[in-house]
Enzyme design. Structure first.
Site, PDB file in Angstrom:
ATOM      1  N   SER A   1     -42.217-110.961  13.546  1.00 36.18           N
ATOM      2  CA  SER A   1     -43.707-110.986  13.429  1.00 36.18           C
ATOM      3  C   SER A   1     -44.120-109.739  14.380  1.00 36.18           C
ATOM      4  O   SER A   1     -43.431-109.113  15.236  1.00 36.18           O
ATOM      5  CB  SER A   1     -44.022-112.206  14.359  1.00 36.18           C
TER       6      SER A   1
ATOM      7  N   TYR B   1     -43.792-118.273  20.947  1.00 35.64           N
ATOM      8  CA  TYR B   1     -43.644-117.816  19.870  1.00 35.64           C
ATOM      9  C   TYR B   1     -43.406-116.335  19.834  1.00 35.64           C
ATOM     10  O   TYR B   1     -42.533-115.849  19.100  1.00 35.64           O
ATOM     11  CB  TYR B   1     -45.008-117.869  18.820  1.00 35.64           C
TER      12      TYR B   1
END
Length: 253
Positions: free
Chosen positions: A136, A149
């Protein structure tokens, strides 16, 4: 990468980016299977002619059973995409966040490791193939409301780098896909700057089709994240993104 004649397994491809990429690989001429937990989504994909398998990346037994089923049906498997991931808001002032952190690490990082471990012997034995890991932009430019995350995706990046180095000479490559915010699962409502899914998938497939395939698949929209430290924008961007802590309940500071 020649996209027209591959046999691809997308783990976690029952929705969003994974589901769209499954369709794009099919359209390019590849044989595609998707593994995941949603029986409804898997049934829908099966109606499209895509192979489907039930798999929970947090469960080692589930991964092992799925591997045997996949290789029995697709012994020519040469591409494994690990898409499974969860995103949780966490208030690090509240110890209760730890449960969300555990789930995140177990899914995003350990899930990726379980899947790659499961299929590494097969790809090495074939002498050719590709792992596509998914990280990401947040791995490179943290989003403070989602600390674990960000940490888990940064870990997958580091793991991908090590996996690539260890598989050198085996014929098995490792490609890291680094999405920015993409308009899936309501992201377009939360983030008006989220990249439209169709445009993102088109750019990803174009990058994957390059020869040689880049080690990192970086669409234009993720460059600000990936190169923030190099470009000297990191501190300002993190400060700007820290304002999003107001999203957390009771946090207005």
């Amino acid at each position: 990468m020649d996209l027209s004649n591959r046999t691809v397994l997308i783990v976690g491809g029952t929705s969003g980016i994974g589901r769209e990429l499954a369709r794009r690989f099919v359209a390019a001429g590849s044989t595609v299977a998707v593994a995941g937990r949603s029986t409804t989504a898997l049934a829908e994909l099966a109606q499209e002619g895509i192979g489907t398998f039930t798999l929970d990346v947090t469960d080692g037994t589930s991964v092992a059973l799925a591997r045997e089923a996949v290789l029995a049906q697709y012994p020519q498997l040469d591409t494994v995409v690990t898409m499974s991931g969860v995103m949780h808001l966490e208030d690090l002032r509240d110890p209760a966040h730890f449960q969300a952190a555990q789930v995140t690490v177990n899914t995003n990082l350990l899930g990726t490791i379980r899947v790659t471990d499961a299929f590494t012997p097969h790809l090495i034995q074939q002498g050719a193939g590709t792992f596509v890991t998914v990280t990401s932009g947040i791995a490179y430019l943290p989003f403070p409301p989602m600390p674990t995350y960000a940490a888990s995706k940064a870990a997958v990046h580091a793991y991908s780098e090590a996996l690539r180095a260890q598989l050198k000479g085996t014929g098995v490559g490792v490609v890291e896909l680094v999405p920015p915010a993409v308009a899936t699962a309501g992201q377009e409502k939360v983030n008006p700057n989220a990249l439209p899914l169709d445009a993102f998938a088109t750019e990803v497939m174009q990058l994957l089709a390059q020869n040689p395939t880049p080690d990192e698949i970086l669409v234009e929209g993720v460059h600000m994240h990936r190169w923030a430290e190099r470009d000297g924008t990191y501190q300002d961007l993190v400060a700007q993104r820290t304002k999003a802590l107001a999203m957390l309940p009771g946090r207005q500071d």
